[in-house]
Every structure is written in C-alpha cells, then in structure tokens.
Motif scaffolding. Sequence first.
Motif, PDB file in Angstrom:
ATOM      1  N   TYR A  53       0.821  -1.220   0.000  1.00  0.00           N
ATOM      2  CA  TYR A  53       0.000   0.000   0.000  1.00  0.00           C
ATOM      3  C   TYR A  53       0.846   1.257   0.000  1.00  0.00           C
ATOM      4  CZ  TYR A  53       0.966   0.962   4.947  1.00  0.00           C
ATOM      5  OH  TYR A  53       1.594   1.273   6.127  1.00  0.00           O
ATOM      6  N   MET A  54       2.119   1.139   0.427  1.00  0.00           N
ATOM      7  CA  MET A  54       2.979   2.321   0.508  1.00  0.00           C
ATOM      8  C   MET A  54       3.230   2.945  -0.860  1.00  0.00           C
ATOM      9  SD  MET A  54       5.616   0.753   3.283  1.00  0.00           S
ATOM     10  CE  MET A  54       5.042   0.340   4.938  1.00  0.00           C
ATOM     11  N   ARG A  55       3.122   2.095  -1.906  1.00  0.00           N
ATOM     12  CA  ARG A  55       3.265   2.649  -3.256  1.00  0.00           C
ATOM     13  C   ARG A  55       2.201   3.706  -3.509  1.00  0.00           C
ATOM     14  NH1 ARG A  55       3.373   5.123  -6.877  1.00  0.00           N
ATOM     15  NH2 ARG A  55       4.027   4.807  -9.033  1.00  0.00           N
ATOM     16  N   GLY A  56       0.989   3.446  -3.035  1.00  0.00           N
ATOM     17  CA  GLY A  56      -0.098   4.412  -3.204  1.00  0.00           C
ATOM     18  C   GLY A  56       0.162   5.718  -2.484  1.00  0.00           C
ATOM     19  N   ARG A  57       0.796   5.620  -1.329  1.00  0.00           N
ATOM     20  CA  ARG A  57       1.048   6.837  -0.542  1.00  0.00           C
ATOM     21  C   ARG A  57       2.140   7.712  -1.153  1.00  0.00           C
ATOM     22  NH1 ARG A  57      -1.137   5.611   4.665  1.00  0.00           N
ATOM     23  NH2 ARG A  57      -2.853   4.225   4.176  1.00  0.00           N
ATOM     24  N   MET A  58       2.924   7.132  -2.077  1.00  0.00           N
ATOM     25  CA  MET A  58       3.957   7.925  -2.749  1.00  0.00           C
ATOM     26  C   MET A  58       3.358   8.800  -3.852  1.00  0.00           C
ATOM     27  SD  MET A  58       6.979   5.043  -3.070  1.00  0.00           S
ATOM     28  CE  MET A  58       8.319   6.183  -3.480  1.00  0.00           C
ATOM     29  N   SER A  59       2.134   8.471  -4.273  1.00  0.00           N
ATOM     30  CA  SER A  59       1.491   9.191  -5.379  1.00  0.00           C
ATOM     31  C   SER A  59       0.502  10.197  -4.831  1.00  0.00           C
ATOM     32  CB  SER A  59       0.720   8.215  -6.272  1.00  0.00           C
ATOM     33  OG  SER A  59       1.592   7.283  -6.843  1.00  0.00           O
ATOM     34  N   ASP A  60       0.261  11.237  -5.607  1.00  0.00           N
ATOM     35  CA  ASP A  60      -0.774  12.167  -5.182  1.00  0.00           C
ATOM     36  C   ASP A  60      -2.082  11.951  -5.932  1.00  0.00           C
ATOM     37  OD1 ASP A  60       0.099  13.113  -7.537  1.00  0.00           O
ATOM     38  OD2 ASP A  60       0.818  15.042  -6.777  1.00  0.00           O
ATOM     39  N   ALA A  61      -2.209  10.799  -6.608  1.00  0.00           N
ATOM     40  CA  ALA A  61      -3.506  10.463  -7.203  1.00  0.00           C
ATOM     41  C   ALA A  61      -4.517  10.272  -6.080  1.00  0.00           C
ATOM     42  CB  ALA A  61      -3.377   9.185  -8.034  1.00  0.00           C
ATOM     43  N   PRO A  62      -5.791  10.577  -6.348  1.00  0.00           N
ATOM     44  CA  PRO A  62      -6.796  10.418  -5.283  1.00  0.00           C
ATOM     45  C   PRO A  62      -6.843   8.972  -4.813  1.00  0.00           C
ATOM     46  CG  PRO A  62      -7.725  11.532  -7.213  1.00  0.00           C
ATOM     47  CD  PRO A  62      -6.370  11.024  -7.608  1.00  0.00           C
ATOM     48  N   SER A  63      -6.867   8.757  -3.534  1.00  0.00           N
ATOM     49  CA  SER A  63      -6.943   7.418  -2.987  1.00  0.00           C
ATOM     50  C   SER A  63      -7.642   7.485  -1.651  1.00  0.00           C
ATOM     51  CB  SER A  63      -5.551   6.809  -2.862  1.00  0.00           C
ATOM     52  OG  SER A  63      -5.663   5.440  -2.494  1.00  0.00           O
ATOM     53  N   TYR A  64      -7.637   6.386  -0.941  1.00  0.00           N
ATOM     54  CA  TYR A  64      -8.363   6.343   0.319  1.00  0.00           C
ATOM     55  C   TYR A  64      -7.625   7.051   1.438  1.00  0.00           C
ATOM     56  CZ  TYR A  64      -5.297   2.264   0.867  1.00  0.00           C
ATOM     57  OH  TYR A  64      -4.226   1.426   0.915  1.00  0.00           O
ATOM     58  N   ALA A  65      -6.348   7.294   1.248  1.00  0.00           N
ATOM     59  CA  ALA A  65      -5.568   7.950   2.290  1.00  0.00           C
ATOM     60  C   ALA A  65      -4.782   9.073   1.639  1.00  0.00           C
ATOM     61  CB  ALA A  65      -4.623   6.956   2.950  1.00  0.00           C
ATOM     62  N   PRO A  66      -4.539  10.131   2.360  1.00  0.00           N
ATOM     63  CA  PRO A  66      -3.754  11.214   1.762  1.00  0.00           C
ATOM     64  C   PRO A  66      -2.334  10.731   1.470  1.00  0.00           C
ATOM     65  CG  PRO A  66      -4.140  11.623   4.110  1.00  0.00           C
ATOM     66  CD  PRO A  66      -4.933  10.409   3.742  1.00  0.00           C
ATOM     67  N   PRO A  67      -1.692  11.308   0.477  1.00  0.00           N
ATOM     68  CA  PRO A  67      -0.322  10.884   0.168  1.00  0.00           C
ATOM     69  C   PRO A  67       0.659  11.389   1.226  1.00  0.00           C
ATOM     70  CG  PRO A  67      -0.944  12.781  -1.170  1.00  0.00           C
ATOM     71  CD  PRO A  67      -2.172  12.377  -0.410  1.00  0.00           C
ATOM     72  N   VAL A  68       1.823  10.745   1.262  1.00  0.00           N
ATOM     73  CA  VAL A  68       2.940  11.297   2.031  1.00  0.00           C
ATOM     74  C   VAL A  68       3.354  12.591   1.348  1.00  0.00           C
ATOM     75  CG1 VAL A  68       5.338  10.894   2.720  1.00  0.00           C
ATOM     76  CG2 VAL A  68       3.684   8.995   2.753  1.00  0.00           C
ATOM     77  N   GLU A  69       3.549  13.641   2.104  1.00  0.00           N
ATOM     78  CA  GLU A  69       3.991  14.902   1.508  1.00  0.00           C
ATOM     79  C   GLU A  69       5.466  14.800   1.127  1.00  0.00           C
ATOM     80  OE1 GLU A  69       2.078  17.390   0.779  1.00  0.00           O
ATOM     81  OE2 GLU A  69       0.287  16.672   1.829  1.00  0.00           O
ATOM     82  N   LEU A  70       5.854  15.544   0.125  1.00  0.00           N
ATOM     83  CA  LEU A  70       7.269  15.582  -0.243  1.00  0.00           C
ATOM     84  C   LEU A  70       8.079  16.066   0.964  1.00  0.00           C
ATOM     85  CD1 LEU A  70       7.156  16.993  -3.874  1.00  0.00           C
ATOM     86  CD2 LEU A  70       7.570  14.633  -3.128  1.00  0.00           C
ATOM     87  N   ASN A  71       9.220  15.413   1.181  1.00  0.00           N
ATOM     88  CA  ASN A  71      10.145  15.727   2.287  1.00  0.00           C
ATOM     89  C   ASN A  71       9.634  15.282   3.654  1.00  0.00           C
ATOM     90  OD1 ASN A  71      12.038  16.969   0.502  1.00  0.00           O
ATOM     91  ND2 ASN A  71      10.596  18.682   0.383  1.00  0.00           N
ATOM     92  N   ASP A  72       8.498  14.598   3.673  1.00  0.00           N
ATOM     93  CA  ASP A  72       8.039  13.976   4.919  1.00  0.00           C
ATOM     94  C   ASP A  72       8.564  12.540   4.983  1.00  0.00           C
ATOM     95  OD1 ASP A  72       6.736  16.074   6.019  1.00  0.00           O
ATOM     96  OD2 ASP A  72       4.714  15.222   5.850  1.00  0.00           O
ATOM     97  N   VAL A  73       8.640  12.033   6.210  1.00  0.00           N
ATOM     98  CA  VAL A  73       9.111  10.667   6.395  1.00  0.00           C
ATOM     99  C   VAL A  73       8.093   9.704   5.774  1.00  0.00           C
ATOM    100  CG1 VAL A  73       8.041  10.401   8.688  1.00  0.00           C
ATOM    101  CG2 VAL A  73      10.072   9.057   8.106  1.00  0.00           C
ATOM    102  N   MET A  74       8.605   8.649   5.138  1.00  0.00           N
ATOM    103  CA  MET A  74       7.728   7.639   4.544  1.00  0.00           C
ATOM    104  C   MET A  74       6.914   6.966   5.645  1.00  0.00           C
ATOM    105  SD  MET A  74       7.373   7.023   1.305  1.00  0.00           S
ATOM    106  CE  MET A  74       6.841   5.303   1.301  1.00  0.00           C
TER     107      MET A  74
END
Lengths: 343, 343
Positions: A53-74
């Motif tokens: 699921y972490m692959r999804g959090r790397m993208s800013d495409a709409p998903s069920y959870a907000p993405p990780v922001e750039l420069n934020d910890v994974m």
Amino acid sequence: MAADAIQNRRIVLASRPKGKPVAENFRTETQTLPALEEGQVLLRTLWLSLDPYMRGRMSDAPSYAPPVELNDVMTAGAVSRVEQSRHPKFQEGDLVVGATGWQTHSISDGSGLMPLPAGIPQPSMALGVLGMPGMTAFMGLTHIGQPKEGETLVVAAASGAVGSVVGQVAKLKGLKVVGVAGGPEKCKYVVEELGFDACVDHRSETFAKDLAAACDKGIDVYFENVGGEVFEAVIPLLNPRARIPVCGLIAHYNEQDLPEGKDRLSLIPRLLLTKRVRMQGFIVFDDFGDRHAEFFSAMVPWVRDGKIKFREHVVEGLDNAPEAFFGLLEGKNFGKLVVKVSE
Amino acid sequence: MAADAIQNRRIVLASRPKGKPVAENFRTETQTLPALEEGQVLLRTLWLSLDPYMRGRMSDAPSYAPPVELNDVMTAGAVSRVEQSRHPKFQEGDLVVGATGWQTHSISDGSGLMPLPAGIPQPSMALGVLGMPGMTAFMGLTHIGQPKEGETLVVAAASGAVGSVVGQVAKLKGLKVVGVAGGPEKCKYVVEELGFDACVDHRSETFAKDLAAACDKGIDVYFENVGGEVFEAVIPLLNPRARIPVCGLIAHYNEQDLPEGKDRLSLIPRLLLTKRVRMQGFIVFDDFGDRHAEFFSAMVPWVRDGKIKFREHVVEGLDNAPEAFFGLLEGKNFGKLVVKVSE
C-alpha cells in the motif's frame, strides 16, 4: 527534562515516482530530535513493516488515504521500544506498535500507539500475521468473502503476508483453497507448508489453463490483492453468487497509463450482473478498525497452536528499506517483508 | 373433456439478433391448442409485460438464465384470466400472473402461476410497480443499496418501471434522489410527479457536468440499470463506501463488440478499492424470490395511498409487441411498457 540529543535517521519522500519507484524518490537524512515534552514518548524502531500500500502513498492520485507529503518521512507501521517516557500510559522498555514511519526513532504523544498483542510469540508478528496484513486477510475473508464449507477460494500472492493468512483461514473453515504465487519454490511452500490444496504459478505460460484445472468446480471466493492477469484468469471461472473482497491491486500500482486495446470497462458490471457477483473494496482499519478483539481472539490461538503458519522475509538495516520495497512490488520477497532496524 | 379448438396467436424467436433486434428476429404464428389434460388450466393473456431483460434471452451468450430457443415463444410475464380449469386450485375467471410468454393463450399445469396480489388496484400493476420491476427496485435498493437518511441516490431510466420505484422508495427513506432520464418531458415528470429532487437529461451535451452539479454532496447509492455513459459520469462522483446494486445494463445489450481505446478494465477494481465501494449484481427472483411478503406489505399500502406513483405505457394488441420492444431498448417508452392483449 531535556532528551539527550538523539540523532534520528529517517527516509523521506524526495520526489513522486513515475511508474516504478526508484532510489531517487527517497532521501536519507539525519535529524536531531528535540527534547521530550510532557505527554510524549521517545521511541526506538525495532521492526519496520514494508507493504504494497505504501506505493499508493507515494502518489498524489486520489486514494483512500492522503499521500505522504514531499520531504516527509515515509509512512509505515513499526514495532518500537519506549526509550523515554513523559506519558502516563507508557514506561521505558514498553513495546508498542504504531504508524511511526521509515526512521530509527520517533516522538509520539501516544495517539495511535498500541501495546503489543497479548500472547504474541515474537514482536515482528505484530506487523504481519497478527498485524495489519493478517487482520486485512481475516476481516476481508470473513466479512466480505463469507466463506462456506465446500466452496473454492482463490488468492494470489499466496506466500505473502495477506494471501497466506487468507488461504489458511479458509482451509480452517473447510474450503478448497487454490493459491497463486510466482515461481515453483513459493508454490511448493504454499502447498506443503501452508496446506493449500493447490498453488498455480502465475509466471507459467499456461497459467490461465492451470488455474482452471485447479478450480474444477469454479471459484466462489476470489480474494483480490493483485489484479491484472490473475483477475483476468479468474473472471471466467467465477461461480454464480461469488464474492470478491478487494484489498489490493499490486499489479497496477506502477501503471502510468492504461493499456491500449478494446475498452473492457463494461465487462465487470456485466460479469457482476450475469453471475450475481458481489465485489467490494475495503481498507482494514477504516472498515474494521474496531474489531481487533474479534481478530486476536481467533488468530492468536491459531498462530500459537501452529494452525496458521507464516514466514518472514527479514532485511537488516533501515538503509536497505528502499531496495527491499522495490523488490516487494515485483514479488521478490518470500513471506512478510520486515526490516530489522534495531536490536 | 376436449377444449374447443382454441387458436393461439403467438410470437416466436425466429433468429438471434446481431446488435439491435429487428422484426425478422420474430415470427407470428397461429397454433391450435390441444385439449386440456387433468391438472391443467387454459389461460387467456390480458396484459403482457415488455422488459429490457428480454434482450438477453434472445442471445445465446452465457447469462443468468438460459436463452429462448429458436422457434420457441418469446418469454414474458403476463396477467391472464383462467378460461378453463382442470386444476383443483384454479377456477374459471381467476386472474393470475405467470411467465406465459408473448401469446394470446397458454396452457399451464399451475407451476409458477401466482394469484394477483391482494388489494391490487388494477391487474396490469402486477407486471410493474407491484410486479417484477417493482420488486427488483425494492429489493435491490433495500438489501444491496442499504440507503440511509440524508444520503444521495442516483438512478437512471428514472421514469421507467424500475427507476421510478427506486427513487420514490429512496425518497420515502429520506434520501436526496437524483434521476437520470431521456429528454425534458420525462425529467419534468420525474421531478414534478414522482417527487425526485432533481432529474438530469442524459441526452444533453453537458450531462456529466449537470449530474455533478445535481449531486453536490457526491453519490452514496447508484442503482445501476443502464451502464454506459451514465455509469461513467457516476464514477467520479461516488463517495467512500458507496453501494452499487447492479440490476441491468441496457446501454450494453445491443453491443456486438467492445469499443476500441484504452482498456479501462482495471478502473473498476481500483475504484472499488480506493473508495471502498460495494458493487453487486442481482436477479430478483433468484436472489429474493422468497420475499414477496416483505415486498407486498411495504409496497401495496404505498401504492394505494399514492405515496408511490407510476405510469404505464400501454400498447394495444400482441402484434405490436415487437415494435414496442424495439422502442423500449431505445428509451422510447414513457413509463412501464405493457401490451394489452385482450379485454
């Protein structure tokens, strides 16, 4: 009280991937942590979970959870030890599970931190068979899959953290269970160690035919965690009133564009209609987040008694997390992928 | 006892359509019926129901029900009057509902025949609002759609036999209801007579934008009976945990081949996952066939009290059934399409 200057090593999202993620999408930094405030705990990460699921959090495409922001910890779930505590509920030495991320240390106000499940044989299991992946498998299978004795279930990534639990729980409920995995070694493990009735290699050229042969009475439950060619091979085998819990689609996570060809969008509604199929997506903590007790009361005894087996793929050291994560997206891991960050 | 030689006029399937059905796919015949045997009844068809699902029965593609065989009478539900009875449960003059087909008379052994629902204001309603279409609407909405007060529901073919009931029942349950229909006349009827909150014309060039504007809080329940462009416009508007009962896909029934272009097969699983949507096909008599009592006890009072309104589109004479059916597939009817076969 000032914390001694703790140097936290962490991996942040440096850029968003186009297609497959690459090393340049991550950056490793060292950060001096501030002193603990009242109500906070300092955690040292012991085990870090890597999950698709972490692959999804790397993208800013709409998903069920907000993405990780750039420069934020994974983002990641992890088992940590409390190193210092100014929080009334935690004491130095406590082991906790929380979404603390790809880093060696973290500071928390306690929200979202859970003690390790009681009776857990080893801490890292709180990230796998007795953690989010195991609970995903158990809840999706039980509540959406609604398995019935004598039915046939298919699950892909069958040696992985979710698939292995789906199949073993279904076996305990009296189903015929057919796994799908990549390569003969994983397939052998799925049948001989996990006790599935059969396991089909999706890398084989005769995959669709092999799956049909293994499912000679059709498919009643397809637990969807991959999508792609596995789903396409499953479609013609579905029985009337089949159920499809959808928990992941790893085959599509790196897709940048849809393939050219006939537009088969309408095939799925037609399939659902003509076979009266139920297909339902779910996110375990959003949809079943209040059911930990149900999960642990069923699973802890099964795991302790060896009725549910599992396998971990351990990677040593935080710095190896990105490479391990890339491999996970290509099925190179064998078992639940965890990173040992600290002793 | 020999029946007087009854001449039955009937319409049989002469050939299977390629794409849109045409007149040549049907043939009208006259058949001399044999004498009644013990345990049989002779029925005279009064009202014949025409419904979109019949397009599926003309094809031999795999579906939930076997196709009509070539040279067999076209399948249909109808209200009939018992003309002669050698069956202990039926008396001359009884009105019954059954799947007796596109013909003026039929002989039945009573299996599948039901008496008209008690308290029904007029017999043809047993084919519409208080028959299969109404029950499809009620069961799919209630049990799969799981409507909750304050949510938004969208249904297409909103002036039709199923859509009109879906929307009105949803209004009674406190939802905001947005219909989709073809043309301003139908849209006006849906809002002003049926009491929907809004109705969007799918023939408009700004349809997708109009639908989005009408659904300013997104869509929680999409009752799928058409597919095609309506479904595509609905997709981006779906809220998390939306439910999609799938009862029909009329936009695709005449499709001979899939359109060229990007292959969007994977979009639906992704949608279901990221929004945790439940999508489920159903066939009312297969999945809810034992729940007539639940249906009638809710609907008969609503219809009698004018809380559920409906409209019939009456075509006179069996010979006009094929033409009326072609129009149905293109949305030319306005209300539940029934053929008046006999006084």
